[in-house]
Design an enzyme around this catalytic site. Sequence first.
Site, PDB file in Angstrom:
ATOM      1  N   GLY A 150     -30.908  64.302  37.173  1.00 22.44           N
ATOM      2  CA  GLY A 150     -32.289  64.707  37.387  1.00 22.44           C
ATOM      3  C   GLY A 150     -33.310  63.812  36.710  1.00 22.44           C
ATOM      4  O   GLY A 150     -34.486  64.165  36.614  1.00 22.44           O
ATOM      5  N   GLU A 182     -20.485  63.026  35.730  1.00 22.13           N
ATOM      6  CA  GLU A 182     -21.939  63.083  35.743  1.00 22.13           C
ATOM      7  C   GLU A 182     -22.469  62.800  34.341  1.00 22.13           C
ATOM      8  O   GLU A 182     -22.532  63.717  33.509  1.00 22.13           O
ATOM      9  CB  GLU A 182     -22.411  64.473  36.183  1.00 22.13           C
ATOM     10  CG  GLU A 182     -21.999  64.862  37.570  1.00 22.13           C
ATOM     11  CD  GLU A 182     -22.966  65.871  38.166  1.00 22.13           C
ATOM     12  OE1 GLU A 182     -23.556  65.563  39.200  1.00 22.13           O
ATOM     13  OE2 GLU A 182     -23.153  66.943  37.577  1.00 22.13           O
ATOM     14  N   SER A 220     -28.657  61.398  39.823  1.00 20.03           N
ATOM     15  CA  SER A 220     -29.705  60.606  40.489  1.00 20.03           C
ATOM     16  C   SER A 220     -29.189  59.765  41.658  1.00 20.03           C
ATOM     17  O   SER A 220     -29.729  58.697  41.929  1.00 20.03           O
ATOM     18  CB  SER A 220     -30.451  59.743  39.470  1.00 20.03           C
ATOM     19  OG  SER A 220     -31.077  60.555  38.490  1.00 20.03           O
ATOM     20  N   HIS A 243     -20.741  72.415  35.061  1.00 19.86           N
ATOM     21  CA  HIS A 243     -21.875  71.497  35.215  1.00 19.86           C
ATOM     22  C   HIS A 243     -22.581  71.357  33.864  1.00 19.86           C
ATOM     23  O   HIS A 243     -22.638  72.318  33.091  1.00 19.86           O
ATOM     24  CB  HIS A 243     -22.840  72.053  36.267  1.00 19.86           C
ATOM     25  CG  HIS A 243     -23.920  71.090  36.632  1.00 19.86           C
ATOM     26  ND1 HIS A 243     -25.031  70.908  35.853  1.00 19.86           N
ATOM     27  CD2 HIS A 243     -24.040  70.231  37.670  1.00 19.86           C
ATOM     28  CE1 HIS A 243     -25.793  69.970  36.404  1.00 19.86           C
ATOM     29  NE2 HIS A 243     -25.213  69.544  37.499  1.00 19.86           N
ATOM     30  N   GLU A 256     -25.548  71.440  33.022  1.00 19.98           N
ATOM     31  CA  GLU A 256     -26.608  72.431  32.771  1.00 19.98           C
ATOM     32  C   GLU A 256     -26.007  73.750  32.295  1.00 19.98           C
ATOM     33  O   GLU A 256     -26.605  74.448  31.474  1.00 19.98           O
ATOM     34  CB  GLU A 256     -27.451  72.623  34.046  1.00 19.98           C
ATOM     35  CG  GLU A 256     -28.355  71.420  34.282  1.00 19.98           C
ATOM     36  CD  GLU A 256     -28.667  71.134  35.734  1.00 19.98           C
ATOM     37  OE1 GLU A 256     -28.458  72.000  36.600  1.00 19.98           O
ATOM     38  OE2 GLU A 256     -29.142  70.001  36.018  1.00 19.98           O
TER      39      GLU A 256
END
Length: 242
Positions: free
Chosen positions: A174, A168, A206, A99, A101
């Site tokens: 986010g 993504e 989102s 991911h 993050e």
Amino acid sequence: MKVNKKLIVGNWKMNKTPFEAGILALEIAAKAKSINNKKCEIVICPSFVCLDRVSKAIKNSNVLLGAQDVFYEKSGAFTGEVSADMLKDLGVRYVIAGHSERREYFGEDDEEVNWKALEAAEAGITPIVCVGESSEEREEGREFEVIRRQVLEGLRGLNRGSFVIAYEPVWAIGTGVVATAKQAEDVCKFIKGIVGKDVRVLYGGSMNGANAGELLNMPSIDGGLIGGASLKNDEFIKICQS
Ligand code: PGA
């Protein structure tokens, strides 16, 4: 083969205590009864400490268990890490790998993402390998180059059919700024061009109950990876209904 069944994955990130996660999972499991499981596969990914509670809450429902990360070694002196076999034992069927993050805050690179995906697949857990360009990379027109590298390096050695890819774009995660259906479709189609049409490619960033329908209708988008909107049972089920 065209992919017909949509895959909707909720990534709860570092939200919900085990108690709260149990309640949300029960709510989602109850509402998911209205979803046709021939058309839509539903997965929720709580944090490690919530997996056991959530696993019990979704038992006998059409919601499957996923995890947000996995370590690439089998066992041993790796304080704080969680192995694929541990996840498997808890009933985990999918695991998110790479991911953005994790890449940004924990320094994961394509090689580490690849090790994690290989380890998960070996244990019989389907890795959901995340790829996506940053806003700078898109502004410089390098999105396809970045994604090609992440796909080729992140999936090295994996058998077709043993993984899922999530596109993504980092600028959409986010932020409330969703990619247009065309932008998402173009990249998902590009990814299928590299890995094959039968590989499931999700869009994430989102996505919510209002925009999911259009995104999920695109021919190369086989589902969604949902962050914020997966923390509200109504909103998450609305996406599954789309
Ligand atoms: P978001 O997160 O839906 O909150 O943008 C998506 C994700 O990080 O997987």
